[in-house]
Design an enzyme around this catalytic site. Structure first.
Site, PDB file in Angstrom:
ATOM      1  N   SER A 214      83.138  -5.156  38.862  1.00 50.99           N
ATOM      2  CA  SER A 214      82.506  -4.148  39.725  1.00 50.99           C
ATOM      3  C   SER A 214      81.077  -4.366  39.838  1.00 50.99           C
ATOM      4  O   SER A 214      80.515  -4.814  38.727  1.00 50.99           O
ATOM      5  CB  SER A 214      82.674  -2.564  38.740  1.00 50.99           C
ATOM      6  OG  SER A 214      81.900  -1.653  39.398  1.00 50.99           O
TER       7      SER A 214
ATOM      8  N   TYR B 100      82.150   1.766  30.846  1.00 45.22           N
ATOM      9  CA  TYR B 100      82.447   1.390  32.016  1.00 45.22           C
ATOM     10  C   TYR B 100      81.730   0.162  32.348  1.00 45.22           C
ATOM     11  O   TYR B 100      82.107  -0.865  32.430  1.00 45.22           O
ATOM     12  CB  TYR B 100      82.874   2.002  33.174  1.00 45.22           C
ATOM     13  CG  TYR B 100      83.466   1.295  34.180  1.00 45.22           C
ATOM     14  CD1 TYR B 100      84.782   1.186  34.314  1.00 45.22           C
ATOM     15  CD2 TYR B 100      82.700   1.312  35.390  1.00 45.22           C
ATOM     16  CE1 TYR B 100      85.349   0.579  35.465  1.00 45.22           C
ATOM     17  CE2 TYR B 100      83.077   0.656  36.588  1.00 45.22           C
ATOM     18  CZ  TYR B 100      84.628   0.383  36.465  1.00 45.22           C
ATOM     19  OH  TYR B 100      85.004  -0.304  37.624  1.00 45.22           O
TER      20      TYR B 100
END
Length: 248
Positions: A144, A157
């Protein structure tokens, strides 16, 4: 030994994982459809894969469970005797404002690191023997932009994806030349994941000022995964950002 190449895509019940399964099936790969909880959707992915004229193997496994991962890869070896491409797509998150430190429990840390970081490591370790035997052995980690710029759904995250990017480099060095290891780093994706916390209108507004002003579709990320797996023979240890220019 199976005649077709074989690809294992973790978390392939929906979204990017399903798109990757279908794209690799279009390339003639037999597909291992992995899921943790979404059995109905995973069965739909299997059906869609088989409709493309290749075989599909459906396996339930939480990638944070090392023993379960080893069992999964063992099932692949028993059925087909080979594994050529591993796509580490399974992931999880919690949506927590970054300044709300007290909301980040140890349980949340353990779960996100377990799935997003340890999971890919467990899968790569279990699959390394078979991947080494392939003439195209490749791993693609779905990371990501949160692991690049620290902006994402929560601090754990972002940290898990940053660590996944670093691990991509480490394992590219450790496993080359037989196995190439790369990551794709998507920005916002128009998928069930983000729809948990925002509407279509909010997603469109968030991406409206990007140089390419739209969110990614799962198919955009699948195209990049297939490129990293099949379209290049010299790229390894790379993080390819696909975000419409957001982090530029």
């Amino acid at each position: 030994m199976n005649d077709n190449y074989v690809a294992l895509i973790t978390g392939s019940a929906t979204g990017v994982g399903r798109a990757c399964a279908l794209r690799l099936a279009e390339e003639g790969f037999d597909i291992v459809v992995n899921y943790s909880q979404s059995q109905t959707e995973a069965e739909e992915t299997r059906t869609l894969v088989e409709e493309l004229g290749v075989q599909a193997l459906l396996i339930q496994c939480d990638v944070s469970d090392d023993a379960g991962v080893r069992k999964m890869v063992g099932e692949v070896e028993e059925k087909w005797g080979r594994l050529d491409v591993l796509v580490n797509n399974a992931g999880t998150t919690e949506f927590i404002e970054h300044n709300d430190l007290d909301a980040v429990t140890e349980e949340i840390w353990d779960r996100l690191l377990g799935v997003n970081l340890k999971g890919p490591f467990f899968c790569i370790r279990a699959a390394a023997k078979l991947l080494r035997e392939s003439d195209i052995g490749a791993v693609v980690n779905v990371s990501s932009t949160a692991g690049v710029d620290g902006r994402g759904s929560s601090v754990p995250y972002c940290a898990s994806k940053g660590a996944l990017n670093t691990m991509t480099k480490s394992l590219a060095r450790a496993l080359g030349p037989e196995i190439r290891v790369n990551s794709v780093c998507p920005g916002p994706i128009d998928s069930r994941w983000l729809k948990r916390v925002m509407t279509d209108e909010q997603l469109a507004e968030m991406t409206s000022e990007y140089p390419i002003p739209r969110p990614a579709l799962p198919e955009d990320i699948a195209d990049t995964v297939v490129y990293l797996a099949l379209g290049t023979s010299l790229s390894t240890g790379q993080m390819l950002v696909v975000d419409g220019g957001r982090t530029m």
